[in-house]
Design a protein around this motif. Structure first.
Motif, mmCIF file in Angstrom:
data_model
loop_
_atom_site.group_PDB
_atom_site.id
_atom_site.type_symbol
_atom_site.label_atom_id
_atom_site.label_comp_id
_atom_site.label_asym_id
_atom_site.label_seq_id
_atom_site.Cartn_x
_atom_site.Cartn_y
_atom_site.Cartn_z
ATOM 1 N N TYR A 38 0.834 -1.209 0.000
ATOM 2 C CA TYR A 38 0.000 0.000 0.000
ATOM 3 C C TYR A 38 0.865 1.254 0.000
ATOM 4 O O TYR A 38 0.581 2.217 -0.707
ATOM 5 C CB TYR A 38 -0.914 0.028 1.219
ATOM 6 N N ARG A 43 -2.948 2.368 -2.075
ATOM 7 C CA ARG A 43 -3.980 1.437 -1.623
ATOM 8 C C ARG A 43 -4.968 1.086 -2.735
ATOM 9 O O ARG A 43 -5.310 -0.071 -2.923
ATOM 10 C CB ARG A 43 -4.714 2.016 -0.418
ATOM 11 N N THR A 44 -5.423 2.081 -3.482
ATOM 12 C CA THR A 44 -6.431 1.813 -4.512
ATOM 13 C C THR A 44 -5.878 0.918 -5.617
ATOM 14 O O THR A 44 -6.586 0.030 -6.098
ATOM 15 C CB THR A 44 -6.965 3.123 -5.125
ATOM 16 N N CYS A 45 -4.621 1.135 -6.004
ATOM 17 C CA CYS A 45 -4.020 0.288 -7.049
ATOM 18 C C CYS A 45 -3.887 -1.155 -6.572
ATOM 19 O O CYS A 45 -4.269 -2.090 -7.279
ATOM 20 C CB CYS A 45 -2.661 0.832 -7.460
ATOM 21 N N ASP A 47 -5.493 -2.721 -4.143
ATOM 22 C CA ASP A 47 -6.812 -3.335 -3.980
ATOM 23 C C ASP A 47 -7.429 -3.698 -5.331
ATOM 24 O O ASP A 47 -8.055 -4.749 -5.479
ATOM 25 C CB ASP A 47 -7.747 -2.408 -3.203
ATOM 26 N N ARG A 48 -7.240 -2.851 -6.340
ATOM 27 C CA ARG A 48 -7.781 -3.138 -7.670
ATOM 28 C C ARG A 48 -7.068 -4.334 -8.289
ATOM 29 O O ARG A 48 -7.687 -5.217 -8.869
ATOM 30 C CB ARG A 48 -7.646 -1.918 -8.585
ATOM 31 N N ARG A 76 -2.737 3.929 -16.671
ATOM 32 C CA ARG A 76 -3.921 4.613 -16.154
ATOM 33 C C ARG A 76 -4.787 5.210 -17.258
ATOM 34 O O ARG A 76 -5.949 5.473 -17.056
ATOM 35 C CB ARG A 76 -3.511 5.704 -15.172
#
Length: 85
Positions: A38, A43-45, A47-48, A76
């Motif tokens: 993370y 975190r978003t990357c 988790d995705r 992206r």
């Protein structure tokens, strides 16, 4: 060959060489914790990538090599806008 192309080649060679030495000498761990992933990749990357099964957790750790590979190929610009999801 243009100077920018040469700079790109030298940069890629230096990164590949450094990675090879660090892996050969076992100076980098093979796995990292989810919290470390993370911090490094966001975190978003992470988790995705987990949701899309691009990386598969090994218990509570993640493969450093898999994370680096997915991160290097992440583009992206190809993501769908929020309205289209």
């Amino acid at each position: 060959m243009k100077p920018n192309e040469l700079i790109g080649l030298f940069t890629a060679a230096a990164v590949a060489g450094a990675s090879e030495v660090l892996a050969t000498e076992r100076l980098l761990p093979e796995t990292i914790s989810k919290s470390e992933a993370y911090r490094r990749y966001g975190r978003t990357c992470v988790d995705r990538w987990l949701a899309e099964r691009l990386i598969i957790p090994d218990g509570k750790t993640l493969s450093r090599a898999a994370l680096e590979a997915v991160s290097a190929h992440s583009n992206r610009l190809t993501y769908l806008p929020v309205a289209e999801r």
